[in-house]
Design a protein around this motif. Structure first.
Motif, PDB file in Angstrom:
ATOM      1  N   GLY A  27       0.791  -1.230   0.000  1.00 23.47           N
ATOM      2  CA  GLY A  27       0.000   0.000   0.000  1.00 23.47           C
ATOM      3  C   GLY A  27       0.820   1.275   0.000  1.00 23.47           C
ATOM      4  N   LEU A  28       2.134   1.175  -0.145  1.00 22.03           N
ATOM      5  CA  LEU A  28       2.957   2.386  -0.192  1.00 22.03           C
ATOM      6  C   LEU A  28       2.912   2.992  -1.598  1.00 22.03           C
ATOM      7  N   LYS A  29       3.074   4.309  -1.656  1.00 20.78           N
ATOM      8  CA  LYS A  29       3.092   4.996  -2.957  1.00 20.78           C
ATOM      9  C   LYS A  29       4.528   4.983  -3.467  1.00 20.78           C
ATOM     10  N   VAL A  30       4.746   4.276  -4.587  1.00 20.48           N
ATOM     11  CA  VAL A  30       6.109   4.033  -5.065  1.00 20.48           C
ATOM     12  C   VAL A  30       6.326   4.646  -6.450  1.00 20.48           C
ATOM     13  N   LEU A  31       7.468   5.351  -6.595  1.00 21.93           N
ATOM     14  CA  LEU A  31       7.927   5.795  -7.912  1.00 21.93           C
ATOM     15  C   LEU A  31       9.201   5.012  -8.221  1.00 21.93           C
ATOM     16  N   HIS A  32       9.252   4.430  -9.405  1.00 23.69           N
ATOM     17  CA  HIS A  32      10.393   3.577  -9.756  1.00 23.69           C
ATOM     18  C   HIS A  32      11.058   4.153 -11.010  1.00 23.69           C
ATOM     19  N   MET A  33      12.323   4.521 -10.897  1.00 20.64           N
ATOM     20  CA  MET A  33      13.010   5.166 -12.020  1.00 20.64           C
ATOM     21  C   MET A  33      14.289   4.406 -12.394  1.00 20.64           C
ATOM     22  N   ASP A  34      14.714   4.556 -13.653  1.00 18.49           N
ATOM     23  CA  ASP A  34      15.960   3.943 -14.095  1.00 18.49           C
ATOM     24  C   ASP A  34      16.640   4.879 -15.082  1.00 18.49           C
ATOM     25  N   LYS A  35      17.968   5.056 -14.903  1.00 19.62           N
ATOM     26  CA  LYS A  35      18.698   5.930 -15.830  1.00 19.62           C
ATOM     27  C   LYS A  35      18.824   5.290 -17.217  1.00 19.62           C
ATOM     28  N   PRO A 254      17.851  10.136 -17.233  1.00 17.48           N
ATOM     29  CA  PRO A 254      19.295  10.322 -17.009  1.00 17.48           C
ATOM     30  C   PRO A 254      19.562  11.164 -15.763  1.00 17.48           C
ATOM     31  N   ASP A 255      20.768  11.041 -15.248  1.00 23.63           N
ATOM     32  CA  ASP A 255      21.223  11.875 -14.113  1.00 23.63           C
ATOM     33  C   ASP A 255      20.267  11.859 -12.923  1.00 23.63           C
ATOM     34  N   CYS A 256      19.727  10.692 -12.587  1.00 25.83           N
ATOM     35  CA  CYS A 256      18.912  10.606 -11.364  1.00 25.83           C
ATOM     36  C   CYS A 256      19.801  10.951 -10.172  1.00 25.83           C
ATOM     37  N   LYS A 257      19.423  11.993  -9.456  1.00 23.10           N
ATOM     38  CA  LYS A 257      20.272  12.423  -8.336  1.00 23.10           C
ATOM     39  C   LYS A 257      19.460  12.447  -7.054  1.00 23.10           C
TER      40      LYS A 257
END
Length: 445
Positions: A27-35, A254-257
């Motif tokens: 039930g958590l709100k998740v954002l999933h990113m990849d460079k 790109p450049d996930c910081k």
């Protein structure tokens, strides 16, 4: 992207995808990113053109190998124990509905220059050419003890407290020879070194039980299962799962910081001028290089063949473990083989990977003992990758970093890391008591 999330996950490697799936289901709100513009990170699955580019710098493989799209070559190939923790996680999240599994044909061990089927039961011990006549009887008695052992039934323990008795003491009670201890410890209990011998025997016995119960599960030639089309299916299945629960996936960022506040706590992630806020960040080591430490490197060879590995009963898929003592090394070597039977290569083609924890700077030479078992090879590629472990304190910075993948060709250590991270992130242990039969329909094909 300017929203607030409970957790932002960076990288779509196997570990990160499993965690984002578990957290979404919670039930958590998740954002999933990849460079990267593809799923999988270090543990990605490559087609032939991508593989050629990765190792040779161009994407013009010889036509004799077949069509590029018919290849799904896993860069970190690992088989799953049929009753193991990963299968329980897959069932717990119901991601099994997106995946089809097939039993792996064979599980083998290297001993004195030859390859043998791993005996896992009292009956197999008596038949195994790995041991002489008297040793077979001793091994049979040991296997019967393990099969009958129940943690909650003191009678089955024959007066031994396995929380106190070490594995070495338990084994010496049965008088087993060093070579037998070698294959039981490394090819059945899947320990990666010999430290387990001086630790309480409970874990050792449970691991052997897991192997034999997994072996009995689908009555195949091994305790392992593997997804059709390879492990590249897993991150995508978890991405679909996460979406069902309202999670968001973004590739090619790109450049996930990671952004920190004045006290050093992670408060969000920025990319291309936008920032998403969050309470916690989960990532692989490449996203926070100053919070990890290099602890070693893995040497690997990727081989294409037109035949199964010799001495493996023509197995279309197999694992061979080469215990460290057999090679005078400090770490085991692993041989993974898969083929068109799992839809990872064109008809008649086999993919084998040889991996080990690197002890030298020469993978070609170091991996020879494994490569020599393969017979004629059509193509071979070598590389190494560094292994990192996190050095941060997650309570101080809200960052939860996974450990790099080790050289093993099974999932046991990978899942252990995932479950430990899950507990740190959520403050609770994951309940893995599931109905294992939920994964069987997909396996019987």
């Amino acid at each position: 992207m300017d929203e607030e999330y409970d957790v932002i996950v960076l990288g779509t490697g196997l570990k990160e995808c499993i965690l984002s799936g578990l957290l979404s289901v919670d039930g958590l709100k998740v954002l999933h990113m990849d460079k990267n513009d593809y799923y999988g990170g270090e543990s990605t699955s490559l087609n032939l053109n991508q593989l050629w580019k990765h190792f040779k710098g161009d994407d013009k493989p010889p036509e004799s190998l077949g069509a590029s799209k018919d290849f799904n070559v896993d860069m970190v190939p690992k088989f799953m124990m049929a009753n193991g923790a990963l299968v329980r996680v897959l069932i717990h999240t119901d991601v099994t509905k997106y995946l089809n599994f097939k039993v792996v044909d064979g599980s083998f061990v290297y001993n004195k220059g030859k390859v043998y089927k791993v005996p896992a039961t009292d009956v197999e011990a008596l038949k195994s050419p790995l041991m002489g006549l008297f040793e077979k009887r001793r091994a049979r008695k040991f296997f019967i003890y393990v099969q009958d052992f129940e943690e909650n039934d003191p009678k089955s323990q024959e007066g031994l407290d396995l929380h106190k008795v070490t594995a070495r003491e338990l084994i010496s009670k049965y008088g087993l020879e060093d070579d037998t201890i070698d294959f039981i410890g490394h090819a059945l209990a899947l320990h990666i070194d010999d430290k387990y011998l001086d630790e309480p025997a409970m874990d050792f016995v449970k691991k052997i039980k897991l192997y034999s119960e997994s072996l009995a599960r689908f009555s195949g030639g091994s305790p392992y299962i593997y997804p059709m089309y390879g492990l590249g299916e897993l991150p995508q299945a978890f991405a679909r799962l996460s979406a069902v629960y309202g999670g968001t996936y973004m590739l090619n960022k790109p450049d996930c910081k990671v952004e920190f506040d004045d006290s050093g706590k992670a408060i969000g992630v920025s990319s291309e001028g936008e920032t998403a806020k969050c309470k916690k960040v989960v990532c692989d080591p490449s996203y926070l290089p100053d919070k990890v430490n290099k602890v070693g490197k893995v040497a690997r060879a990727v081989c294409f063949m037109s035949h199964p590995i010799p001495e493996t009963n023509d197995s279309h898929s197999a694992q061979v473990i080469l215990p460290q003592k057999q090679l005078d090394r400090q770490s085991d070597m692993y041989l993974f083989c898969c083929s068109y039977a799992h839809n990872v290569a064109p008809k008649g083609k086999y993919i084998a990977l040889v991996t080990t924890e690197a002890e030298t700077d020469n993978p070609e030479e170091e991996l020879k003992p494994g490569i020599n078992l393969l017979g004629p090879v059509d193509e071979i590629f070598f590389d190494t990758y560094d292994r990192y472990v996190p050095t941060n304190n997650h309570e101080e910075d809200n960052c939860f970093i996974s450990t790099s993948y080790d050289a093993t060709t099974h999932f046991e250590s990978t899942v252990k890391d995932v479950l430990e991270l899950y507990s740190k992130i959520t403050g609770k242990a994951l309940d893995l008591s599931v109905d294992l039969s939920a994964a069987s329909a997909a396996t019987e094909q």
